[in-house]
Design a protein around this motif. Structure first.
Motif, PDB file in Angstrom:
ATOM      1  N   GLN A 189       0.823  -1.208   0.000  1.00  0.00           N
ATOM      2  CA  GLN A 189       0.000   0.000   0.000  1.00  0.00           C
ATOM      3  C   GLN A 189       0.859   1.261   0.000  1.00  0.00           C
TER       4      GLN A 189
ATOM      5  N   TYR B  41       3.966   1.367  -0.857  1.00  0.00           N
ATOM      6  CA  TYR B  41       5.031   1.068  -1.827  1.00  0.00           C
ATOM      7  C   TYR B  41       6.229   0.361  -1.212  1.00  0.00           C
TER       8      TYR B  41
ATOM      9  N   GLN C  19       4.482   4.320  -7.356  1.00  0.00           N
ATOM     10  CA  GLN C  19       3.628   3.167  -7.558  1.00  0.00           C
ATOM     11  C   GLN C  19       4.149   2.323  -8.723  1.00  0.00           C
TER      12      GLN C  19
ATOM     13  N   PRO D 187      -2.931  -1.286  -3.495  1.00  0.00           N
ATOM     14  CA  PRO D 187      -1.819  -0.470  -4.000  1.00  0.00           C
ATOM     15  C   PRO D 187      -2.221   0.923  -4.449  1.00  0.00           C
ATOM     16  N   LEU D 188      -3.502   1.167  -4.626  1.00  0.00           N
ATOM     17  CA  LEU D 188      -3.885   2.470  -5.188  1.00  0.00           C
ATOM     18  C   LEU D 188      -4.466   3.415  -4.148  1.00  0.00           C
TER      19      LEU D 188
ATOM     20  N   LEU E 131      -3.230   7.108  -3.782  1.00  0.00           N
ATOM     21  CA  LEU E 131      -3.209   8.004  -4.945  1.00  0.00           C
ATOM     22  C   LEU E 131      -4.489   8.830  -4.996  1.00  0.00           C
TER      23      LEU E 131
ATOM     24  N   ARG F  13      -5.844   7.202  -9.624  1.00  0.00           N
ATOM     25  CA  ARG F  13      -6.265   5.860  -9.241  1.00  0.00           C
ATOM     26  C   ARG F  13      -6.958   5.170 -10.410  1.00  0.00           C
TER      27      ARG F  13
END
Lengths: 349, 283
Positions: free
Chosen positions: A82, A84, A140, A160-161, A164, A169
């Motif tokens: 999450q 990075y 990312q 992971p997004l 952002l 996103r």
């Protein structure tokens, strides 16, 4: 490439069981999204597959190997975190090469792989920079590059997004999907965002309170939710739930209105999505409008089932105007009415 | 604060200049004294302007036996001893504290917190408190008059362990997990990730510990009897008491001046990292 099999998987911290007997089969090359509210155990499940959490019971297979006792590095996986989790003191190139360096892969091969991944992700100009000199979206990409260069059997994505902004996103979401299709690597993706889940996943595993509520394609989940939780979680705005009583093939709503469509017997919950309610002259579902939201493409009417406190949302295409207090009649196609048992919360067929 | 009040500026400058003079005056006098010959230094009033004997004194101090009494080691030898002691203490403390903090933060073992508090309690036991038993142990190990005897008893450091523990706690867990997925074992993670990430803290601690080591007085005084092992800080005191004669102020002050240089050099050279290490919180 490999398939992943979860067999009767249990995770407990002391006496508290947080994941209850989870089964699932993820096919080779498939993109599976695990979705659920925070605290449902979705990250724990992913981390168990990664090898960052121990397995209390059951088995995890990657390919034809049982990986329960294997170190994360030996499972042939790559994970995108999450935040990075890039090493701040290493350049982008070093970050991507670190795992390969430990595996004692030759310098030329490392450079070749890093540059190839950098080209795919369009981060070649940043290879010599430090992570702190990059924007969120670029970090990312580096985190994904680090996963790609390993050429793993499985990609794991842990929200992971979520760091952002909204626009980025959406863009990264599409890129992740494209990348996964191009590389064809089996992927598990964890998110709490149902839109992300619907757009990314070949199949979705909806997790709630450590139980799998439903595991199926986005459309299956949308069209035939197995439980009230899935019905409410998938789709936006959420499905309307109306308490009702079924007798002799007739459904009676709490305000006395009757519908000719019925499933089950006795007390039930009728679920209808806001977008499936259509204005009808003789519609049985009468809504008293309290508030209107104009979204341009569609209009959301917030109100209550006439004569009750049951809150309802109706989504109508285009521009509709309705003053607060207006009463409107709606109906829905039989296949868009879902019946659930109020005690087990399960779908009634 | 952007203000334009000439009186305020004048007053604040005066206060600052007064402070600087107050701190710098003794150092100036030390320097001046080191540039005159022995005779001038015995006359009143003491000189306030530099004389012409600086190089002469420097040579006599560094390579002569310092004072005329022949048994003392030359000052360059003392400087070397002090340097060795300070470096060994600083490096030893840093290495041991890094490793203990690593163990306490990243490994699960029985009584982990117990060990942490045990280390922490030693804060209450500086050398001065445990001086007799420590001397006994060092003497029994045959480490009197050696660099090991000078440094080993001072190396364990609760403060540094605690500081590194706090630093490690600020490093996100994902860093460890990411390294595990990359296939880094514990020591590899320690050397490749933790140590570079603690770089500024290590530098800050090095400055503090180097000066701590350099300024050691009581312990070296106790543990060394051999003139070849004398450190510069303890020698200054000995020079004052030396051999029934009036103190040779020019030589003593030159020695004091020389004793000041290495810590000053370390502070200046590492100033930037030092400030970063003590103020930066973001990892």
């Amino acid at each position: 490439m490999a398939s992943i099999t979860l067999k009767d998987l249990v995770k407990a911290y002391g006496d508290t069981e947080v994941l209850h007997h989870i089964d699932g089969q993820i096919e080779d090359g498939e993109f599976v999204v695990i979705v659920g509210p925070s605290g449902c155990g979705k990250s724990t499940l992913l981390r168990m597959v990664a090898g960052l959490e121990t397995v209390t019971g059951g088995e995890i297979h990657i390919g034809d190997r049982v990986v329960n006792e294997l170190e994360p590095a030996d499972r042939d996986i790559a994970m995108v975190f999450q935040n990075y989790a890039l090493y701040p003191h290493m350049s982008v190139r070093e970050n991507m090469a670190y795992g390969l360096k430990i595996r004692k892969i030759s310098k030329d091969e490392i450079n070749r792989r890093v540059e190839e991944a950098a080209d795919i992700l369009e981060i070649r100009p940043y290879l010599e920079r430090k992570p702190r000199q990059l924007s969120g979206g670029q970090r990312q990409r580096v985190a994904m590059g680090r996963a790609i260069v390993r050429d793993p059997q499985v990609f794991l994505f842990d929200e992971p997004l979520s760091n952002l902004d909204a626009k980025l996103r959406v863009q990264m979401r599409l890129e992740i999907r494209k990348l996964q299709q191009k590389l064809g690597v089996t992927s598990i993706y964890v998110t709490h965002d149902q839109v992300e889940a619907m757009t990314l996943g070949d199949r979705l595993m909806v997790l709630n309170g450590g139980y799998v509520e439903q595991f199926g394609t986005p459309i299956e989940l949308y069209d035939r939710p197995e439980t009230m939780f899935v019905a409410g979680f998938i789709g936006s705005p959420a499905m309307n739930f109306l308490p009702a009583e079924v007798a002799n093939g007739v459904t009676t709503l709490s305000n006395g209105a009757q519908l000719g469509v019925a499933q089950g017997q006795g007390n039930v919950v009728l679920g209808v999505r806001p977008e499936h309610l259509e204005p009808q002259e003789d519609g049985a579902i009468e809504v008293q409008v309290q508030l209107m939201e104009q979204l341009g493409a569609n209009t959301l009417l917030h109100g209550a089932l006439k004569g009750t406190d049951t809150e309802m949302v109706v989504s109508l295409p285009g521009h509709v105007t309705a003053a607060p207090g207006t009463e409107m009649k709606f109906g829905a196609a039989p296949e868009n009415m879902h019946f659930f048992a109020p005690d087990t919360q399960k779908r009634i067929e | 604060m952007v203000e334009n009040r000439p009186i305020l500026t004048l007053v604040s400058h005066l206060v600052l200049i007064f402070g600087v003079v107050l701190v710098a005056l003794p150092i100036w006098i030390t320097f001046v004294a080191a540039t005159h010959d022995a005779v001038r230094m015995t006359q009143a009033p003491i000189p306030l302007l530099p004389g012409t004997h600086f190089l002469e004194n420097l040579k006599a101090t560094l390579f002569g036996s310092g004072l005329s009494s022949a048994e003392a080691a030359p000052v360059w030898r003392m400087l070397l001893n002090s340097l060795a002691m300070a470096l060994m203490i600083a490096f030893g403390k840093i290495v041991i504290s890094l490793l203990s903090a690593f163990a306490i933060v990243y490994f699960k073992f029985p009584f982990r917190m117990g060990f942490f508090w045990l280390i922490f309690i030693t804060l209450m036991l500086p050398v001065e408190v445990r001086i007799l038993p420590t001397f006994e142990v060092v003497a029994n190990l045959g480490m009197l008059n050696s660099y090991w005897g000078l440094t080993v008893p001072l190396i364990a450091s609760a403060t540094a362990t605690f500081m590194f523990r706090q630093v490690f706690l600020t490093i996100p867990d994902e860093m460890l997990e990411s390294a595990r997925i990359d296939g880094a074992g514990p020591m590899r993670f320690f050397i490749d990730i933790l140590v570079p990430l603690s770089r500024t803290n290590i530098a800050a601690l090095f400055v503090i510990l180097f000066i701590y080591g350099w300024n050691q007085y009581l312990w070296p005084l106790l543990i060394t009897t051999d003139n070849d092992m004398t450190t510069i800080v303890m020698s200054i005191k000995q020079m004052l008491e030396a051999a029934e004669q009036s103190p040779q102020w020019n030589i003593i002050m030159m020695t004091a001046l020389l004793a000041m240089i290495p810590p000053v050099f370390v502070v200046i050279a590492m100033q930037k990292l030092f400030v970063q290490g003590l103020t930066e919180t973001d990892k």
